[in-house]
Write an enzyme that holds these catalytic residues in place. Structure first.
Site, mmCIF file in Angstrom:
data_model
loop_
_atom_site.group_PDB
_atom_site.id
_atom_site.type_symbol
_atom_site.label_atom_id
_atom_site.label_comp_id
_atom_site.label_asym_id
_atom_site.label_seq_id
_atom_site.Cartn_x
_atom_site.Cartn_y
_atom_site.Cartn_z
ATOM 1 N N CYS A 146 -0.925 4.071 -6.607
ATOM 2 C CA CYS A 146 -1.730 3.352 -5.616
ATOM 3 C C CYS A 146 -1.812 1.920 -6.103
ATOM 4 C CB CYS A 146 -3.112 3.963 -5.472
ATOM 5 S SG CYS A 146 -4.263 2.970 -4.464
ATOM 6 N N CYS A 150 0.858 -1.191 0.000
ATOM 7 C CA CYS A 150 0.000 0.000 0.000
ATOM 8 C C CYS A 150 0.888 1.233 0.000
ATOM 9 C CB CYS A 150 -0.893 -0.013 1.239
ATOM 10 S SG CYS A 150 -1.860 1.493 1.501
#
Length: 264
Positions: A177, A70
């Site tokens: 992302c 992440c």
């Protein structure tokens, strides 16, 4: 060899699939946080607290390394995670691929969550690695959440909104992302200009998987027997992959390449 990956949700699938392709014999532990997701809107302190809990759940399964799958968690929690787990468990962060993207000369756009866009961390990467190439930071409102839900209409709307913020002259896009890597080809289809050179997309999954192996002193072995097990932790509880994971090729790859089993 056991490799753990963590994220609030299914954004870790891209790196997980990359690890699985490189080492189908590796046992995998996926530690998600459905009770606390999404992490993006949380304060850095709260996000770090959630990330530490998810990491410690994974660490209890005795992995050889932990990948933070992440970008936002890497931005805010990586120092705390390393302080808690290293040197016993090497922690690999996920960094936007700004340096390789800029090597092509640009101009470059970085698609990222609103929490990461404009952050001191991302601005520092641009300063250190863009090497004077024009860079546009594009906040992708709602895209990670839409990917997490496998909501087709919301994905299309978010991609179109981000595309409207992306300069037409951009030749390279950094997927800042991990969720976005799951819909990379849909992003390409929207951004590709007729008659223009093929758009270049840069994700982080392959580089992160390779770095994890390097930290362990291991080599890729894509032809190894597909005997790696898969353990899924949901806010610390053993469970199964969220149904939305199977909407994506990266999620469908996992059960197909190893038994769904506990790898204590």
């Amino acid at each position: 060899m056991k490799i753990a990956l963590m994220d609030s949700g299914i954004g870790l699938l891209a790196a997980t699939a990359a690890v699985r392709r490189l080492r189908p014999d590796a046992d995998l532990v996926l530690s998600l946080d459905p009770d606390g997701m999404p992490w993006g809107p949380r304060t850095p302190e709260d996000l770090t607290r959630r990330a530490l809990a998810v990491a410690e759940a994974a660490a209890a399964r005795r992995p050889d390394t932990l990948i933070v799958g992440c970008n936002t968690a890497t931005v805010h929690a990586l120092p705390a995670l390393r302080a808690r787990l290293e040197p016993g468990i090497p922690v690999i962060g996920t960094v936007p691929a700004i340096k390789p993207a800029s090597a092509g000369g640009g101009p470059v756009a970085i698609w990222a969550t609103p929490a990461t866009t404009g952050s001191a961390y991302q601005r520092g990467l641009i300063r250190d690695f863009a090497d004077g190439v024009p860079v546009t930071e594009v906040p992708c409102w709602g895209l990670a959440e839409a990917v997490e839900r496998a909501d087709e209409a919301a994905i299309d709307a978010s991609v179109l909104a981000a595309a409207a913020l992306t300069p037409r002259e951009v030749t390279t896009v950094v997927l800042g992302c991990t969720h976005y890597e799951l819909v990379a080809e849909r992003i390409r289809a929207v951004l590709q200009r007729p008659g223009a050179a093929p758009l270049v997309l840069h994700g982080s999954a392959g580089a992160v998987a390779a770095q994890a192996l390097r930290r362990l002193g291991e080599l890729p072995a894509p032809d190894a027997p597909a005997e790696g097990t898969l353990t899924v932790l949901l806010s610390g509880r053993e469970g199964e992959l969220p149904a939305a994971a199977l909407h994506y090729a990266e999620g469908r790859l996992l059960p197909a390449t190893g038994p769904l089993a506990d790898s204590r």
